[in-house]
Design a protein around this motif. Structure first.
Motif, short mmCIF file in Angstrom:
data_model
loop_
_atom_site.label_atom_id
_atom_site.label_comp_id
_atom_site.label_asym_id
_atom_site.label_seq_id
_atom_site.Cartn_x
_atom_site.Cartn_y
_atom_site.Cartn_z
N LYS A 178 0.94 -1.03 0.04
CA LYS A 178 -0.11 -0.07 -0.13
C LYS A 178 0.67 1.39 -0.02
CE LYS A 178 -3.90 -2.21 2.03
NZ LYS A 178 -4.88 -2.32 3.39
N ASN A 179 1.60 1.41 -0.70
CA ASN A 179 2.37 2.52 -1.18
C ASN A 179 2.61 2.90 -2.73
OD1 ASN A 179 3.88 3.54 1.20
ND2 ASN A 179 4.54 1.57 1.49
N ARG A 180 3.66 3.58 -3.08
CA ARG A 180 3.69 3.63 -4.57
C ARG A 180 5.01 3.30 -5.13
NH1 ARG A 180 1.17 9.87 -4.55
NH2 ARG A 180 -0.83 9.38 -3.56
N LEU A 181 5.21 2.14 -4.70
CA LEU A 181 6.83 1.79 -5.15
C LEU A 181 6.81 1.34 -6.34
CD1 LEU A 181 7.77 0.07 -1.76
CD2 LEU A 181 8.32 2.24 -2.53
N ILE A 182 7.82 1.52 -7.24
CA ILE A 182 8.06 1.06 -8.53
C ILE A 182 9.42 0.05 -8.48
CG2 ILE A 182 7.12 3.13 -9.57
CD1 ILE A 182 10.10 4.01 -10.10
N GLY A 183 9.65 -0.53 -9.72
CA GLY A 183 10.78 -1.22 -9.90
C GLY A 183 10.22 -2.95 -9.74
N GLY A 184 11.13 -3.83 -9.20
CA GLY A 184 10.59 -5.25 -9.07
C GLY A 184 11.16 -5.80 -7.69
N ILE A 185 10.60 -6.82 -7.59
CA ILE A 185 10.93 -7.77 -6.49
C ILE A 185 12.37 -7.98 -6.45
CG2 ILE A 185 10.66 -9.54 -4.80
CD1 ILE A 185 7.66 -9.51 -5.61
N PRO A 186 13.35 -7.48 -5.52
CA PRO A 186 14.71 -7.63 -5.69
C PRO A 186 15.11 -8.84 -5.37
CG PRO A 186 14.34 -6.48 -3.77
CD PRO A 186 13.17 -6.53 -4.29
N SER A 187 16.20 -9.39 -6.04
CA SER A 187 16.71 -10.92 -6.14
C SER A 187 17.20 -11.30 -4.55
CB SER A 187 17.49 -11.34 -7.10
OG SER A 187 18.67 -10.69 -6.97
N PHE A 188 17.72 -10.10 -4.00
CA PHE A 188 18.38 -10.24 -2.84
C PHE A 188 17.40 -10.70 -1.71
CE2 PHE A 188 17.74 -5.57 -2.50
CZ PHE A 188 16.69 -5.44 -1.29
N ILE A 189 16.18 -10.73 -2.05
CA ILE A 189 15.05 -11.39 -1.18
C ILE A 189 15.30 -12.80 -0.62
CG2 ILE A 189 13.42 -12.37 -2.91
CD1 ILE A 189 12.16 -10.19 -0.26
N GLY A 190 16.30 -13.15 -1.46
CA GLY A 190 16.79 -14.85 -1.16
C GLY A 190 17.71 -14.76 0.01
N ASN A 191 18.24 -13.70 0.37
CA ASN A 191 19.07 -13.63 1.45
C ASN A 191 18.56 -13.57 2.82
OD1 ASN A 191 21.22 -13.35 -0.39
ND2 ASN A 191 21.19 -11.17 -0.16
N PHE A 192 17.18 -13.41 2.88
CA PHE A 192 16.42 -13.35 4.28
C PHE A 192 16.08 -14.63 4.59
CE2 PHE A 192 14.96 -8.86 2.39
CZ PHE A 192 16.06 -8.37 2.59
N SER A 193 16.75 -15.49 5.17
CA SER A 193 16.45 -16.96 5.46
C SER A 193 15.48 -17.19 6.40
CB SER A 193 17.95 -17.55 5.58
OG SER A 193 18.51 -16.94 6.92
N SER A 194 15.39 -16.07 7.21
CA SER A 194 14.25 -16.42 8.33
C SER A 194 12.80 -15.61 8.13
CB SER A 194 14.86 -15.55 9.62
OG SER A 194 16.00 -16.07 9.87
N LEU A 195 12.58 -15.13 6.61
CA LEU A 195 11.54 -14.41 6.42
C LEU A 195 10.47 -15.35 6.51
CD1 LEU A 195 11.14 -11.49 5.40
CD2 LEU A 195 10.99 -12.44 3.13
#
Length: 401
Positions: A178-195
């Motif tokens: 619920k914001n106005r963010l652009i771009g993509g979902i970054p690949s570094f999301i894979g670093n968040f092993s506890s997410l």
């Protein structure tokens, strides 16, 4: 004599060290109190009188919304959730160096999120959700490497998800929806092993879901709805047995769903993929999602017959609307009989398809909790069965067109 001198010297050194320590505490206390007072100055509206206690008659550790470390008397938590406060977030908050939790959610804070929050090296929890904050996400937040919860949702933030956020490897919940963010979902999301929770819906994000997301073995909730995401779902996503909620409605996803996808999603409770361009048949393995409560595949290009869904005994909401299901034949509605096993069903939507044949008498054996039944814009013919009168909780029935 020498021994006595050494003893006195040691005693004096201890006193000096103790005084130095207390001076440090006192200085820290003064820093925290000043930072809190500066924060209060930036608030223009306080309808509940929260800040009446913020005065010199009590130590700041006893002020409303403040929790301190009992030994050091330093602020560790500032919780002002939901008090309808209006104002800006003072950059002086960045001086509360022992802060572990900051919750300013559900207020009316405006302006930008101060970069100074990046100075809070001990910060583990940050809620500034549901305000009217603007500007880009501060890149300095990447310095808060102990963050476990980061919730910036429900604001007016712009720009991309900062690449520096790859350093936040202890994150368990990331909420940017619920914001106005652009771009993509970054690949570094894979670093968040506890997410466990990823909420980036209701933005203007584009591109594909990164394959790296599939390495998140603790991920339970994925909310990417109402963006401009495209492509197919990564096949590895269907092997993430931890998933309980997938919400991807109103994007531009395409392709078909693999027939066996639900064999490896035993914990899935809610699946929302309506409003996309997904085609092909409904996977027959859907019957293995035995604890599914909500299923929305409406507004796609699904075709063929609907599997018998009677094993989904916890199902409460089922939407198949605006697809190409059925082939205007007499057996199109046979799946309705299996739905009589779904005793918790409350909303059933099968309108705007190509279902033919007669409405079966088994319609009257659907859940007595059923409150909304949408059957319109199909090829259904014949009579309305008298048994429909058994649906005692029904408040909405459509059989138009």
């Amino acid at each position: 004599m020498l021994l006595a001198f050494s003893s006195i010297h040691a005693h004096l050194f201890s006193l000096f060290a103790l005084n130095s320590l207390w001076s440090t505490f006192a200085l820290g206390n003064e820093t925290d109190q000043l930072a809190l007072l500066k924060f209060r100055e930036s608030i223009s509206t306080d309808p509940y009188g929260i800040f009446l206690s913020w005065n010199n008659s009590a130590h700041f550790c006893n002020w409303h919304g403040i929790i301190c470390n009992p030994t050091l008397q330093r602020v560790t938590e500032l919780n002002l959730l939901g008090y309808k406060l209006k104002g800006t977030i003072s950059p002086h908050v960045g001086n509360l160096s022992y802060m572990r939790s900051l919750d300013l959610g559900n207020n009316s804070f405006y302006g930008k999120i101060p970069q100074e929050l990046g100075q809070l090296s001990r910060l583990q929890i940050l809620y500034v959700d549901n305000n009217t904050l603007v500007g880009k996400i501060p890149t300095n937040l990447a310095s808060c490497t102990r963050l476990k919860v980061l919730d910036l949702g429900g604001n007016n933030l712009i720009g991309k998800i900062p690449m520096k956020f790859g350093s936040l490897q202890k994150l368990q919940q990331l909420v940017l929806s619920k914001n106005r963010l652009i771009g993509g979902i970054p690949s570094f999301i894979g670093n968040f092993s506890s997410l466990t929770d990823l909420w980036v819906g209701d933005n203007n994000l584009e591109g594909h879901i990164p394959q790296e997301m599939c390495s998140l073995k603790s991920l339970t909730n994925v909310y990417v709805s109402n963006n401009k995401l495209s492509g197919t779902f990564p096949s590895c996503l269907y092997n993430m047995s931890s998933l309980t909620v997938i919400s991807a409605t109103n994007n531009q996803f395409n392709g078909s769903l693999p027939p066996n996808m639900f064999y490896t999603l035993p914990n899935l409770q809610e699946l929302y993929i309506g409003g996309n361009q997904i085609s092909g048949p409904i996977p027959p393995s859907i019957t293995n999602a035995s604890i599914l409560t909500e299923l929305d595949i409406g507004g796609n290009h699904f075709m063929g017959q609907v599997p018998r869904l009677g094993k989904l005994q916890d199902l409460q909401y089922l939407s198949l609307t605006f697809n190409n299901l059925g082939d205007n034949s007499s057996n199109d509605l046979e799946f309705l009989e299996s739905l009589t096993n779904c005793s918790k069903l409350q909303i059933l939507v099968i309108s705007y398809n190509n279902f033919g044949g007669h409405l079966p008498n088994s319609l009257g054996n659907l859940s007595t909790q059923l409150s909304q039944l949408y059957l319109g814009s199909n090829q259904i013919l014949g009579k309305i069965p008298l048994a429909i009168g058994n649906l005692v909780d029904l408040i909405l029935l459509t059989i138009y067109n």
